[in-house]
Design an enzyme around this catalytic site. Structure first.
Site, PDB file in Angstrom:
ATOM      1  CE  LYS A   1      34.142 -21.454 -80.013  1.00 16.27           C
ATOM      2  NZ  LYS A   1      34.424 -22.038 -79.320  1.00 16.27           N
TER       3      LYS A   1
ATOM      4  NE  ARG B   1      25.754 -18.541 -74.678  1.00 16.26           N
ATOM      5  CZ  ARG B   1      25.929 -18.875 -73.109  1.00 16.26           C
ATOM      6  NH1 ARG B   1      24.934 -18.939 -73.470  1.00 16.26           N
ATOM      7  NH2 ARG B   1      26.608 -18.819 -72.489  1.00 16.26           N
TER       8      ARG B   1
END
Lengths: 371, 371
Positions: free
Chosen positions: B218, B282
């Site tokens: 992911k 992030r």
């Protein structure tokens, strides 16, 4: 360009004629695409008819305005149709020579529309439904819109569902995606031709019921996401809400449309449409507004949708009526909760409590679907 | 409270000891939770050890600072540990009596960590890996981090993956979700006890490899979403990018981890983590920054991550090294494209072109997964 009534000397007599039933925002966007597309597609008749339920605007009929200005000034202002798009205020007149009937009316009008035109539809015509939702039939069974069309008109009905937002498809500034559910290979190819543009990419899959169910059910989930968003801007739990809703969508198809494919949920009509609609569609926007302003759904529909019904709450209502009739509400607590909140039976906070309590719920493992 | 070295008169000698390997931001968040939890869990030793790779901060060792102030001033400032959390600068000392080894180090350090402690780990200990990524082994095969730990230490390794963001789990202002991949029922229950809080809800599933692969892959997708976001704020195609990436995640597990479950992709570690990470993590933030500023990945890592490696590009790099070795890059064009862009071999625009060209791609139908 000849009239669209077939005559022996009509050079277009073997061309497939298309009728679009509906003239709201989404119908106009789609009509504009189809009318433009058929101009370069030899298989289709160059005149595309659009049924317009007439209303008077500045002392003029909307159908006349569209035919004169080539613009649906009420529902799609700013978007100009090619001249081969003809607004037809008579429903039977609109469909009687059509080989392809494109349904883009709110689901509440589908039954009456079919009853009006039955007997005037070509026996070999096919329909494509862009209408999202279900309808509870007498006896408590829940029908997909395409099934109603097929039953009432005795013609095959395929389906066309997101991921896309009508304003984005209209603007043609980014590429949007849709899924065409069509079990007939040749028709799948032809229908793709009329809908596809450089800005609207279409994938054809043969799992029609799942495609349509996704298109309807995702609006319930998007409504829930909007409610959650309204409750707590920061701690919105959007993704958890989407996941719980997605699980219930799969469960619903597994129980009521056995034989469908789990992989269809990975098509653009599945997970992608769910995300697009939850983050940007009007179901989530209106639902958020309900919570933020404390207004009832009907007032929001009046103020934000010109009185149109919001699809998510309507779909939830239809689904829950069926679930109650079959004593199955406990199997679909998410849909039931969204309906209760939209209906004013429970405060929005109860949805938040439900999501918080269930967010680590295991996924539902389907038993009647294939991969 | 006794020392954690078991002696005959130690009232805690049968209690399970926990060692946390890692002291970065995520490790500190998890250590804080575990240390607090064991205070009320009878099954576990009340001292929790955390290995701290010592660095000098204001003339003091970080481990000393943590043990005196109960705060990881460098990586998790503002969050106070309970006093039973002991920072241990010696890795072997940290793990030698542990029954549970919680790995939360960047994947680059896993192998050396294992090599350092092998022979000093209790034979019945279990590991739990929170480390995300893969590692290409000599010969070109790609290993999940948990497999490396199991192989090198000869102990079972379970996994713990999102959906959550470290800062949100730390803040404890909203409820976050994680998935624990654990095939052992009793250990699943015990491990859930040490990780779960009112603000971190955990679901245990037995499909470990799929859970871990989702956690790693992911990040590649989230990186792609960030790149796309940086390219065109408005026409970001985020959902289409997520769908294309999600399809490749499924394909990857189908081909390399046959026997996994498709339904695991609907757990919080699957689709939900993908959405959470793509919109807020992030990986997407740094990737967006790369495009907006035109800086290279290494510079972004230096500026935004204190020199840590960004997981998405690193995972893409490891995956693509394996794919190249097996001449399989053509089967995974999405991962390959993300790697090429992050590596500076292709401009970010080439990812956009890829997404635009493939956004209506049919979903991949797995053949080796079960439902």
């Amino acid at each position: 360009m000849s009239s669209s009534t077939p005559k022996n000397n009509d050079p277009y007599k073997n061309k497939k004629q298309i009728a679009i039933i509906g003239s709201g925002a989404w119908a106009s966007v789609i009509a504009r695409i189809i009318a433009r597309n058929v101009l370069i597609l030899k298989r289709f008749h160059p005149i595309v008819k659009m049924f317009v339920y007439d209303e008077i605007i500045n002392n003029k009929k909307l159908s006349d305005i569209i035919n004169e200005t080539h613009e649906n000034v009420k529902y799609a202002p700013g978007y100009i149709f090619t001249k081969n798009l003809k607004a037809i205020p008579d429903l039977v007149e609109c469909v009687k020579f059509a080989d392809i009937l494109v349904f883009v009316v709110p689901r509440q009008y589908v039954e009456n529309t079919c009853k009006t035109i039955v007997g005037n539809v070509k026996p070999n015509a096919v329909a494509v439904s862009l209408t999202k939702g279900f309808e509870v039939r007498p006896g408590g069974s829940l029908w997909l819109i395409s099934h109603i069309i097929t039953k009432l008109l005795n013609i095959k009905c395929h389906v066309f569902m997101g991921a896309n937002l009508a304003p984005e498809v209209a603007a043609e500034q980014k590429i949007c995606r849709s899924t065409l559910g069509c079990t007939h290979k040749t028709w799948g190819k032809w229908l793709k031709e009329i809908f596809e543009t450089d800005h609207l990419k279409i994938n054809v899959v043969d799992d029609e019921d799942t495609v349509e169910a996704c298109g309807a059910l995702k609006n319930i989930v998007a409504t829930a996401v909007g409610l959650m968003d309204g409750l707590a801007q920061k701690n919105h739990y959007k993704e958890a809400t989407m996941r719980l809703g997605f699980i219930e969508m799969i469960k619903f198809v597994d129980i009521f449309y056995p034989g469908g494919k789990l992989s269809t949920f990975f098509e653009s009509c599945g997970i992608e449409d769910l995300i697009v609609t939850s983050y940007g569609g009007r179901n989530s926007k209106c639902a958020k507004e309900m919570v933020v302003t404390g207004k009832k759904l009907a007032q929001i529909e009046e103020e934000m949708l010109k009185g149109q019904k919001l699809q998510g709450p309507d779909t939830a209502s239809q689904v829950c009526t069926m679930l109650r009739a079959h004593k199955m509400t406990h199997k679909f607590p998410f849909f039931t909760k969204v309906h209760a909140v939209c209906n004013g039976d429970e405060p929005p906070d109860s949805l938040k409590e439900y999501v918080e309590k269930n967010m680590s719920k295991k996924t539902y493992v389907p038993v009647n679907l294939i991969i």
